[in-house]
Scaffold this motif. Structure first.
Motif, mmCIF file in Angstrom:
data_model
loop_
_atom_site.group_PDB
_atom_site.id
_atom_site.type_symbol
_atom_site.label_atom_id
_atom_site.label_comp_id
_atom_site.label_asym_id
_atom_site.label_seq_id
_atom_site.Cartn_x
_atom_site.Cartn_y
_atom_site.Cartn_z
ATOM 1 N N GLY A 80 0.794 -1.210 0.000
ATOM 2 C CA GLY A 80 0.000 0.000 0.000
ATOM 3 C C GLY A 80 0.830 1.263 0.000
ATOM 4 N N TYR A 81 0.230 2.327 0.502
ATOM 5 C CA TYR A 81 0.795 3.675 0.441
ATOM 6 C C TYR A 81 2.029 3.851 1.316
ATOM 7 C CZ TYR A 81 0.829 8.746 1.398
ATOM 8 O OH TYR A 81 1.188 10.057 1.577
ATOM 9 N N TYR A 82 2.098 3.163 2.447
ATOM 10 C CA TYR A 82 3.148 3.405 3.439
ATOM 11 C C TYR A 82 4.359 2.481 3.273
ATOM 12 C CZ TYR A 82 -0.149 6.306 6.034
ATOM 13 O OH TYR A 82 -1.028 7.288 6.406
ATOM 14 N N ALA A 83 5.548 3.080 3.389
ATOM 15 C CA ALA A 83 6.768 2.277 3.537
ATOM 16 C C ALA A 83 6.741 1.661 4.932
ATOM 17 C CB ALA A 83 7.999 3.152 3.369
ATOM 18 N N THR A 84 7.241 0.449 5.061
ATOM 19 C CA THR A 84 7.173 -0.247 6.344
ATOM 20 C C THR A 84 8.534 -0.782 6.779
ATOM 21 O OG1 THR A 84 6.688 -2.428 5.365
ATOM 22 C CG2 THR A 84 4.807 -0.986 5.863
ATOM 23 N N SER A 85 8.601 -1.076 8.047
ATOM 24 C CA SER A 85 9.755 -1.760 8.611
ATOM 25 C C SER A 85 9.227 -2.840 9.549
ATOM 26 C CB SER A 85 10.654 -0.768 9.366
ATOM 27 O OG SER A 85 11.869 -1.394 9.757
ATOM 28 N N SER A 86 10.119 -3.619 10.135
ATOM 29 C CA SER A 86 9.676 -4.688 11.025
ATOM 30 C C SER A 86 10.726 -4.951 12.093
ATOM 31 C CB SER A 86 9.415 -5.970 10.232
ATOM 32 O OG SER A 86 10.623 -6.470 9.667
ATOM 33 N N ARG A 87 10.297 -5.583 13.156
ATOM 34 C CA ARG A 87 11.231 -6.062 14.165
ATOM 35 C C ARG A 87 10.704 -7.341 14.776
ATOM 36 N NH1 ARG A 87 10.260 -5.910 19.558
ATOM 37 N NH2 ARG A 87 9.010 -4.248 20.531
ATOM 38 N N TYR B 145 5.319 -2.238 10.762
ATOM 39 C CA TYR B 145 4.757 -0.923 11.055
ATOM 40 C C TYR B 145 5.173 0.101 9.996
ATOM 41 C CZ TYR B 145 9.483 -0.301 12.915
ATOM 42 O OH TYR B 145 10.857 -0.260 13.049
ATOM 43 N N PRO B 146 4.308 1.112 9.766
ATOM 44 C CA PRO B 146 4.695 2.198 8.862
ATOM 45 C C PRO B 146 5.887 2.956 9.438
ATOM 46 C CG PRO B 146 2.316 2.184 9.214
ATOM 47 C CD PRO B 146 2.913 1.245 10.211
ATOM 48 N N THR B 147 6.815 3.331 8.588
ATOM 49 C CA THR B 147 8.016 4.007 9.075
ATOM 50 C C THR B 147 7.756 5.466 9.425
ATOM 51 O OG1 THR B 147 8.656 4.504 6.789
ATOM 52 C CG2 THR B 147 9.577 2.510 7.789
ATOM 53 N N THR B 148 6.733 6.080 8.835
ATOM 54 C CA THR B 148 6.476 7.485 9.101
ATOM 55 C C THR B 148 6.002 7.726 10.535
ATOM 56 O OG1 THR B 148 5.254 9.443 8.381
ATOM 57 C CG2 THR B 148 4.078 7.359 8.297
ATOM 58 N N THR B 149 6.369 8.864 11.064
ATOM 59 C CA THR B 149 5.847 9.288 12.364
ATOM 60 C C THR B 149 5.074 10.601 12.222
ATOM 61 O OG1 THR B 149 7.923 10.440 12.852
ATOM 62 C CG2 THR B 149 7.696 8.165 13.663
ATOM 63 N N SER B 150 4.777 10.998 10.997
ATOM 64 C CA SER B 150 4.132 12.295 10.752
ATOM 65 C C SER B 150 2.635 12.202 10.524
ATOM 66 C CB SER B 150 4.783 12.979 9.544
ATOM 67 O OG SER B 150 4.582 12.213 8.367
ATOM 68 N N ASP B 151 2.103 10.987 10.438
ATOM 69 C CA ASP B 151 0.673 10.825 10.163
ATOM 70 C C ASP B 151 -0.133 10.478 11.407
ATOM 71 O OD1 ASP B 151 0.942 11.499 7.560
ATOM 72 O OD2 ASP B 151 0.231 9.605 6.732
ATOM 73 N N GLY B 152 0.418 10.686 12.577
ATOM 74 C CA GLY B 152 -0.303 10.333 13.790
ATOM 75 C C GLY B 152 -0.156 8.859 14.119
ATOM 76 N N THR B 153 -0.991 8.393 15.045
ATOM 77 C CA THR B 153 -0.904 7.001 15.480
ATOM 78 C C THR B 153 -1.719 6.085 14.574
ATOM 79 O OG1 THR B 153 -2.729 7.408 17.018
ATOM 80 C CG2 THR B 153 -0.486 7.596 17.889
ATOM 81 N N PHE B 154 -1.452 4.783 14.680
ATOM 82 C CA PHE B 154 -2.107 3.782 13.845
ATOM 83 C C PHE B 154 -2.813 2.747 14.714
ATOM 84 C CE2 PHE B 154 1.486 5.398 11.402
ATOM 85 C CZ PHE B 154 0.898 5.669 10.173
ATOM 86 N N GLY B 155 -3.843 2.131 14.145
ATOM 87 C CA GLY B 155 -4.493 1.012 14.799
ATOM 88 C C GLY B 155 -3.591 -0.216 14.768
ATOM 89 N N VAL B 156 -3.873 -1.177 15.653
ATOM 90 C CA VAL B 156 -3.036 -2.375 15.790
ATOM 91 C C VAL B 156 -3.852 -3.623 15.454
ATOM 92 C CG1 VAL B 156 -1.477 -3.670 17.297
ATOM 93 C CG2 VAL B 156 -1.846 -1.217 17.689
ATOM 94 N N VAL B 157 -3.242 -4.533 14.691
ATOM 95 C CA VAL B 157 -3.870 -5.802 14.330
ATOM 96 C C VAL B 157 -2.942 -6.942 14.738
ATOM 97 C CG1 VAL B 157 -4.890 -7.176 12.483
ATOM 98 C CG2 VAL B 157 -4.906 -4.667 12.324
ATOM 99 N N ALA B 158 -3.450 -7.890 15.521
ATOM 100 C CA ALA B 158 -2.691 -9.095 15.885
ATOM 101 C C ALA B 158 -3.257 -10.274 15.104
ATOM 102 C CB ALA B 158 -2.772 -9.357 17.382
ATOM 103 N N ILE B 159 -2.371 -11.146 14.603
ATOM 104 C CA ILE B 159 -2.783 -12.254 13.737
ATOM 105 C C ILE B 159 -2.184 -13.563 14.245
ATOM 106 C CG2 ILE B 159 -2.927 -13.085 11.369
ATOM 107 C CD1 ILE B 159 -2.259 -10.277 10.403
ATOM 108 N N SER B 160 -3.038 -14.586 14.388
ATOM 109 C CA SER B 160 -2.605 -15.898 14.883
ATOM 110 C C SER B 160 -2.667 -16.958 13.793
ATOM 111 C CB SER B 160 -3.500 -16.339 16.044
ATOM 112 O OG SER B 160 -3.283 -17.709 16.368
ATOM 113 N N PRO B 161 -1.697 -17.861 13.762
ATOM 114 C CA PRO B 161 -1.793 -19.022 12.858
ATOM 115 C C PRO B 161 -2.786 -20.042 13.414
ATOM 116 C CG PRO B 161 0.163 -19.209 14.218
ATOM 117 C CD PRO B 161 -0.443 -17.873 14.546
#
Length: 298
Positions: A61-68, A84-100
């Motif tokens: 999508g629109y956002y560049a991402t990174s991971s840890r 997570y999106p790398t930007t810190t200029s667009d405010g906070t983001f919602g969180v999604v947890a995913i299980s196998p």
């Protein structure tokens, strides 16, 4: 029908001072520049440009991402990966947890991590404490993973602790129902070809997008996904993947991704720009063998 969940609406009003027109315009421009595009929008949770079919079907999508990585010693679940999106200029983001699912490793749902994060979410794909954990345990672990992200020193400041969702495959999908029952403040759940011995979830009103698979021989839609969907309260949608098996969610799938993105955007971000993909209920019979839903309220 009576809809039990209506996403909150918030609007921004700009106070105009009784100064000269040039000074007022200059002041407003300065305020908008400082607040950034997300905060200046009518919906303060709206993230990214206006969506299109191409944008929600794209692999990124629109956002560049990174991971840890998250250590397997994390409290309450078996570790995982945060995207997570790398930007810190667009405010906070919602969180999604995913299980196998049952006997599944994190790798089976890892494809969803960067795909969802690039659309404007912080996503944690988890490993479970045991490959054989049952749905109730997986539900607890999904909630523990959300709490881990919110409390983390590095990622926590990027997220909104009040905008949380869970997804899961098979017993992980059954776990999303358990999580919603335990924590009704969740904004959305997405069970993927879910499995659970409990068939009735009438006390769950968290907006739910339930995926079934037409050729599922492990969690047949007639015994699992459909009864789950029928029993749920609140906003809900059921999509049955055409000619698909139980394991369809374990590899990259455009249909799963596009409607999951739309659902999460609509209910985690309160973004009505995504209503167009959810209402009327999708009927693309090339990819779906059945569909039904309440249509989200605008």
């Amino acid at each position: 029908m009576q809809h039990s969940h209506v996403s909150s609406r918030r609007s921004r009003r700009v106070t105009r001072l009784a100064a000269g027109l040039a000074a007022a315009a200059l002041g407003f421009a300065g305020l908008a520049a400082a607040a950034g595009p997300a905060a200046a929008a009518d919906n303060p949770y709206q993230r990214g440009p206006a969506p299109t079919v191409s944008s929600i079907e794209a692999s990124r999508g629109y956002y560049a991402t990174s991971s840890r990585n998250v250590s397997s010693l994390a409290r309450g679940f078996g570790g995982g990966t945060i995207y997570y999106p790398t930007t810190t200029s667009d405010g906070t983001f919602g969180v999604v947890a995913i299980s196998p699912g049952y006997t599944g490793t994190e790798s089976t749902i890892a494809w969803l991590g960067p795909r969802l994060a690039s659309q404007g979410f912080v996503v944690i794909t988890i490993a479970t404490n045991s490959l054989y954990d049952q749905p109730a345990s997986r539900g607890d672990q999904l909630l523990a993973a959300l709490d881990y992200v919110v409390a983390s020193n590095d990622i926590g400041p990027r997220v909104d602790r009040n905008r949380l969702a869970v997804m899961g495959h098979s017993m992980g999908g059954g776990g999303t129902l358990e999580a919603a029952e335990d924590r009704p403040s969740l904004q959305a759940i997405v069970p993927l070809t879910p499995w659970n011995l409990d068939k009735t979830w009438g006390d769950v009103s968290v907006p739910a997008l339930v995926y079934g698979a037409e050729n599922d021989s492990i969690a047949s839609t007639s015994s699992h996904a459909v009864p789950f969907y029928n029993s749920l309260g609140g906003e809900k949608m059921y999509l049955e993947l055409n000619n698909a098996s139980h394991f369809a969610p374990t590899s990259s799938d455009v249909t799963i991704a596009k409607y999951s993105i739309a659902w999460l955007k609509r209910f985690v971000d309160d973004d009505t720009r995504y209503d167009q993909f959810l209402c009327p209920v999708p009927t693309s019979w090339t990819y779906l063998s059945e569909s039904r839903g309440t249509c989200p309220l605008s």
